[in-house]
Design a protein around this motif. Structure first.
Motif, PDB file in Angstrom:
ATOM      1  N   VAL A 388       0.863  -1.186   0.000  1.00 20.09           N
ATOM      2  CA  VAL A 388       0.000   0.000   0.000  1.00 20.09           C
ATOM      3  C   VAL A 388       0.894   1.228   0.000  1.00 20.09           C
ATOM      4  O   VAL A 388       1.836   1.306   0.799  1.00 20.09           O
ATOM      5  CB  VAL A 388      -0.927   0.019   1.236  1.00 20.09           C
ATOM      6  CG1 VAL A 388      -1.708   1.320   1.287  1.00 20.09           C
ATOM      7  CG2 VAL A 388      -1.875  -1.169   1.208  1.00 20.09           C
ATOM      8  N   HIS A 389       0.619   2.181  -0.882  1.00 22.43           N
ATOM      9  CA  HIS A 389       1.461   3.366  -1.016  1.00 22.43           C
ATOM     10  C   HIS A 389       0.745   4.615  -0.514  1.00 22.43           C
ATOM     11  O   HIS A 389      -0.478   4.606  -0.279  1.00 22.43           O
ATOM     12  CB  HIS A 389       1.886   3.533  -2.477  1.00 22.43           C
ATOM     13  CG  HIS A 389       2.705   2.388  -2.988  1.00 22.43           C
ATOM     14  ND1 HIS A 389       4.073   2.355  -2.873  1.00 22.43           N
ATOM     15  CD2 HIS A 389       2.340   1.219  -3.585  1.00 22.43           C
ATOM     16  CE1 HIS A 389       4.537   1.226  -3.393  1.00 22.43           C
ATOM     17  NE2 HIS A 389       3.500   0.520  -3.830  1.00 22.43           N
ATOM     18  N   ARG A 390       1.504   5.673  -0.335  1.00 19.36           N
ATOM     19  CA  ARG A 390       0.967   6.934   0.175  1.00 19.36           C
ATOM     20  C   ARG A 390      -0.176   7.415  -0.716  1.00 19.36           C
ATOM     21  O   ARG A 390      -0.170   7.235  -1.933  1.00 19.36           O
ATOM     22  CB  ARG A 390       2.049   8.018   0.222  1.00 19.36           C
ATOM     23  CG  ARG A 390       2.652   8.360  -1.109  1.00 19.36           C
ATOM     24  CD  ARG A 390       3.551   9.570  -1.031  1.00 19.36           C
ATOM     25  NE  ARG A 390       2.763  10.766  -0.776  1.00 19.36           N
ATOM     26  CZ  ARG A 390       3.283  11.992  -0.734  1.00 19.36           C
ATOM     27  NH1 ARG A 390       4.561  12.164  -0.919  1.00 19.36           N
ATOM     28  NH2 ARG A 390       2.525  13.028  -0.505  1.00 19.36           N
ATOM     29  N   GLY A 391      -1.180   8.001  -0.056  1.00 20.03           N
ATOM     30  CA  GLY A 391      -2.314   8.534  -0.785  1.00 20.03           C
ATOM     31  C   GLY A 391      -3.405   7.524  -1.070  1.00 20.03           C
ATOM     32  O   GLY A 391      -4.520   7.907  -1.457  1.00 20.03           O
ATOM     33  N   ALA A 392      -3.125   6.225  -0.889  1.00 21.47           N
ATOM     34  CA  ALA A 392      -4.140   5.201  -1.159  1.00 21.47           C
ATOM     35  C   ALA A 392      -5.297   5.339  -0.163  1.00 21.47           C
ATOM     36  O   ALA A 392      -5.078   5.562   1.026  1.00 21.47           O
ATOM     37  CB  ALA A 392      -3.524   3.807  -1.050  1.00 21.47           C
ATOM     38  N   LEU A 393      -6.516   5.205  -0.661  1.00 20.84           N
ATOM     39  CA  LEU A 393      -7.685   5.261   0.215  1.00 20.84           C
ATOM     40  C   LEU A 393      -7.984   3.853   0.709  1.00 20.84           C
ATOM     41  O   LEU A 393      -8.266   2.956  -0.083  1.00 20.84           O
ATOM     42  CB  LEU A 393      -8.896   5.821  -0.527  1.00 20.84           C
ATOM     43  CG  LEU A 393     -10.165   5.987   0.317  1.00 20.84           C
ATOM     44  CD1 LEU A 393      -9.954   7.048   1.394  1.00 20.84           C
ATOM     45  CD2 LEU A 393     -11.351   6.361  -0.560  1.00 20.84           C
ATOM     46  N   LEU A 394      -7.899   3.651   2.023  1.00 16.14           N
ATOM     47  CA  LEU A 394      -8.134   2.344   2.628  1.00 16.14           C
ATOM     48  C   LEU A 394      -9.458   2.350   3.381  1.00 16.14           C
ATOM     49  O   LEU A 394      -9.748   3.279   4.135  1.00 16.14           O
ATOM     50  CB  LEU A 394      -6.996   1.988   3.592  1.00 16.14           C
ATOM     51  CG  LEU A 394      -5.597   1.864   2.978  1.00 16.14           C
ATOM     52  CD1 LEU A 394      -4.582   1.507   4.047  1.00 16.14           C
ATOM     53  CD2 LEU A 394      -5.580   0.844   1.849  1.00 16.14           C
ATOM     54  N   THR A 395     -10.241   1.313   3.172  1.00 19.80           N
ATOM     55  CA  THR A 395     -11.509   1.138   3.881  1.00 19.80           C
ATOM     56  C   THR A 395     -11.414  -0.131   4.714  1.00 19.80           C
ATOM     57  O   THR A 395     -10.982  -1.173   4.212  1.00 19.80           O
ATOM     58  CB  THR A 395     -12.678   1.023   2.886  1.00 19.80           C
ATOM     59  OG1 THR A 395     -12.740   2.210   2.093  1.00 19.80           O
ATOM     60  CG2 THR A 395     -13.998   0.849   3.619  1.00 19.80           C
ATOM     61  N   VAL A 396     -11.805  -0.032   5.982  1.00 22.17           N
ATOM     62  CA  VAL A 396     -11.743  -1.179   6.886  1.00 22.17           C
ATOM     63  C   VAL A 396     -13.154  -1.605   7.268  1.00 22.17           C
ATOM     64  O   VAL A 396     -13.956  -0.779   7.723  1.00 22.17           O
ATOM     65  CB  VAL A 396     -10.939  -0.850   8.162  1.00 22.17           C
ATOM     66  CG1 VAL A 396     -10.808  -2.098   9.044  1.00 22.17           C
ATOM     67  CG2 VAL A 396      -9.569  -0.301   7.813  1.00 22.17           C
ATOM     68  N   THR A 397     -13.452  -2.884   7.064  1.00 21.40           N
ATOM     69  CA  THR A 397     -14.700  -3.455   7.579  1.00 21.40           C
ATOM     70  C   THR A 397     -14.364  -4.353   8.758  1.00 21.40           C
ATOM     71  O   THR A 397     -13.261  -4.921   8.820  1.00 21.40           O
ATOM     72  CB  THR A 397     -15.447  -4.266   6.510  1.00 21.40           C
ATOM     73  OG1 THR A 397     -14.637  -5.382   6.108  1.00 21.40           O
ATOM     74  CG2 THR A 397     -15.763  -3.405   5.306  1.00 21.40           C
ATOM     75  N   THR A 398     -15.297  -4.492   9.682  1.00 24.58           N
ATOM     76  CA  THR A 398     -15.028  -5.249  10.899  1.00 24.58           C
ATOM     77  C   THR A 398     -16.089  -6.316  11.133  1.00 24.58           C
ATOM     78  O   THR A 398     -17.288  -6.031  11.108  1.00 24.58           O
ATOM     79  CB  THR A 398     -14.966  -4.303  12.118  1.00 24.58           C
ATOM     80  OG1 THR A 398     -13.933  -3.339  11.901  1.00 24.58           O
ATOM     81  CG2 THR A 398     -14.674  -5.080  13.396  1.00 24.58           C
ATOM     82  N   GLN A 399     -15.614  -7.526  11.339  1.00 21.69           N
ATOM     83  CA  GLN A 399     -16.471  -8.661  11.663  1.00 21.69           C
ATOM     84  C   GLN A 399     -16.264  -9.027  13.128  1.00 21.69           C
ATOM     85  O   GLN A 399     -15.125  -9.177  13.588  1.00 21.69           O
ATOM     86  CB  GLN A 399     -16.119  -9.848  10.767  1.00 21.69           C
ATOM     87  CG  GLN A 399     -16.950 -11.093  11.020  1.00 21.69           C
ATOM     88  CD  GLN A 399     -16.589 -12.210  10.056  1.00 21.69           C
ATOM     89  OE1 GLN A 399     -15.887 -11.989   9.067  1.00 21.69           O
ATOM     90  NE2 GLN A 399     -17.075 -13.415  10.318  1.00 21.69           N
ATOM     91  N   VAL A 400     -17.354  -9.152  13.872  1.00 17.54           N
ATOM     92  CA  VAL A 400     -17.269  -9.560  15.269  1.00 17.54           C
ATOM     93  C   VAL A 400     -17.251 -11.083  15.314  1.00 17.54           C
ATOM     94  O   VAL A 400     -18.253 -11.745  15.013  1.00 17.54           O
ATOM     95  CB  VAL A 400     -18.454  -9.004  16.095  1.00 17.54           C
ATOM     96  CG1 VAL A 400     -18.339  -9.469  17.547  1.00 17.54           C
ATOM     97  CG2 VAL A 400     -18.477  -7.487  16.017  1.00 17.54           C
ATOM     98  N   LEU A 401     -16.098 -11.659  15.678  1.00 13.55           N
ATOM     99  CA  LEU A 401     -15.966 -13.104  15.764  1.00 13.55           C
ATOM    100  C   LEU A 401     -16.499 -13.640  17.088  1.00 13.55           C
ATOM    101  O   LEU A 401     -17.007 -14.758  17.160  1.00 13.55           O
ATOM    102  CB  LEU A 401     -14.494 -13.518  15.609  1.00 13.55           C
ATOM    103  CG  LEU A 401     -13.808 -13.135  14.291  1.00 13.55           C
ATOM    104  CD1 LEU A 401     -12.359 -13.585  14.313  1.00 13.55           C
ATOM    105  CD2 LEU A 401     -14.540 -13.733  13.100  1.00 13.55           C
ATOM    106  N   GLU A 402     -16.348 -12.828  18.121  1.00 10.64           N
ATOM    107  CA  GLU A 402     -16.829 -13.233  19.445  1.00 10.64           C
ATOM    108  C   GLU A 402     -17.240 -11.981  20.207  1.00 10.64           C
ATOM    109  O   GLU A 402     -16.505 -10.987  20.204  1.00 10.64           O
ATOM    110  CB  GLU A 402     -15.742 -13.998  20.195  1.00 10.64           C
ATOM    111  CG  GLU A 402     -16.197 -14.547  21.530  1.00 10.64           C
ATOM    112  CD  GLU A 402     -15.119 -15.399  22.214  1.00 10.64           C
ATOM    113  OE1 GLU A 402     -15.297 -15.732  23.396  1.00 10.64           O
ATOM    114  OE2 GLU A 402     -14.100 -15.710  21.547  1.00 10.64           O
TER     115      GLU A 402
END
Length: 473
Positions: A388-402
């Motif tokens: 991943v390089h500078r300026g890249a737009l990152l989106t994080v999704t979260t799964q609840v495992l417990e």
């Protein structure tokens, strides 16, 4: 979609175009320079690599840029007209006459002038308000706003919506506030070079290694207040006030810019930074500003507070494939290493803020933490799957495992703009009483919200979760 007309595509006009575009406005630009499109494109590229990196939320979708062949085409139907032509009063008046004939009822012209009073610019009858920015316009938040009260009132909310800080001036003066200070420093610096006291490099070092750092986060009077010690400003004035009468500076005298002085400054400047191109210096400036501004945002000091306030107005949240989006941000230069890509520690920080986003989603927000309860991290495993390089737009999704009892186990997926998986972050947390520093069950509303998410996410695959270090499926 709002549309801005930018008249003049130089350094300032290009900066305005970038500021509007990256805040979701469409932009129509007019400049007779045949190179205008290329020059503005270069400014926009720099802005794309820096402005989004100031925020921990994504900016609005970028607007569309249209380079126009005529001033009339650019202005027609615009919601905002920003004039950034050369600093010649007669040229500005000529341009204003053309624009005024195209303005709708109640429309006005915002001028980027660095020194003319709004009343002088409006002498021919055009409605002009000064909205004076600082370079680079797409990063520095300050704009000095001066002119008729009714026009200032119209300009202020637009400027604020762009993530900028309007400094409203009720009294008109030439050169406003910022440029008067810059001119005073510039004049004194010229005398030091003229008299052989200091070089361009020494003068710049005195600023960037010393008082310039203080001014960036506190300004002048707060800095001097500290210099007075516990007694404060009155003590400072008593101690150092008399020195104002000493002949230290030449602020009221102007050195003649003869050939010898110009050559001395030019030669010294070449020796100081001539090994770098203007493009390299601009990138260095932007990278440094991003790092400084991100530092200031942590305490909301100075320009950092402006960024945080603007960020609160940006859209956040949503879902991807039924999983909540817990973080979405551009990669700042401060997250990259000598290889030019995002470093390991930055992934951990990204995961930390994604966890924070999930905590807020279940009600464990700032108010909850202030009441004495929170989640503490026990274990984290990161898989690095792509560069991943500078300026890249990152989106994080979260799964609840417990999400039962004291435990909260999360699985973060880090996605790039095309939806590919760049990393996964698995983290285990325990709910903790901040008074005893011991694990305890969450409050009922938090426990229920967490259990509900865990139930919704149950049965979903979570490739890579629960594996050993180095394991790849």
């Amino acid at each position: 979609m709002s549309r801005a007309a930018i008249i003049g595509g130089g350094v300032i006009g290009g900066g305005w175009a970038a500021r509007f575009l990256l805040n979701g406005w469409d932009v129509a630009l007019f400049d007779p320079d045949p190179e205008a499109a290329r020059k503005v494109g270069a400014v926009l590229d720099r802005a794309r690599a820096s402005l989004p990196a100031l925020y921990d939320r994504p900016l609005p979708p970028e607007g569309a840029l249209r380079v126009c062949d005529t001033l009339e085409d650019a202005v027609q139907g615009a919601d905002w007209v920003q004039e950034s032509v050369s600093e010649r009063r007669e040229l500005k008046h000529k341009v204003y006459d053309q624009i005024a004939a195209l303005l709708p009822e109640g429309g006005f012209i915002a001028s980027s002038t660095s020194g003319f009073k709004a009343s002088d610019l409006a002498a021919t009858g055009a409605p002009v308000v000064v909205v004076h920015p600082f370079n680079p316009v797409y990063l520095l938040p300050l704009v000095e706003v001066t002119g008729a009260p009714e026009l200032r009132a119209k300009a202020l909310p637009v400027v604020q919506s762009l993530g900028m800080y309007p400094l409203e001036m009720q009294t008109e003066i030439d050169a406003f506030i910022g440029n008067r200070f810059q001119e005073a420093i510039w004049r004194e610096a010229l005398w030091m070079i003229r008299d052989g006291i200091a070089t361009t490099a020494q003068i710049d070092d005195a600023m960037r290694m010393g008082f310039g750092l203080r001014l960036a986060q506190m300004g002048l009077f707060e800095t001097y207040r500290l210099a007075g010690g516990e007694a404060g400003m009155a003590s400072y004035m008593e101690q150092f006030g008399p020195s104002l009468h000493w002949p230290w500076s030449k602020l009221t005298d102007v050195p003649e810019l003869d050939t010898a002085l110009v050559e001395a400054i030019s030669d010294q400047s070449d020796a100081q930074s001539g090994h770098l191109s203007i493009a390299e210096l601009e990138q260095l400036r932007d990278d440094n500003l991003v790092a400084i501004l991100r530092g200031l945002r942590r305490t909301e000091s100075g320009a950092g507070g402006v960024i945080v306030a603007h960020e609160a107005q940006l859209a956040a949240g949503g879902e991807i494939d039924g999983l909540p989006i817990t973080s979405c941000r551009a990669v700042p230069v401060t997250w990259t290493d000598y290889n030019g890509h995002m470093n390991e520690a930055a992934y951990l920080e990204l995961g930390t803020w994604a966890t924070d986003g999930l905590m807020k989603l279940v009600g464990a927000d700032e108010t909850y933490v202030a009441s004495g309860k929170s989640f503490f991290t026990v274990d984290t495993r990161i898989r690095y799957l792509d560069e991943v390089h500078r300026g890249a737009l990152l989106t994080v999704t979260t799964q609840v495992l417990e999400g039962t009892g004291k435990k909260m186990k999360l699985f973060h997926r880090v996605l790039t703009e095309d939806g590919s998986l760049a990393a996964t972050i698995e983290t285990l947390m325990l709910h903790t009483d901040l008074t005893t520093r011991r694990a305890c069950p969450p409050e009922p509303q938090v426990a229920q919200a967490l259990e509900d998410l865990a139930a919704r996410h149950a049965g979903r695959p979570a490739e890579g979760a629960g594996g050993a270090v180095g394991q790849r499926n």
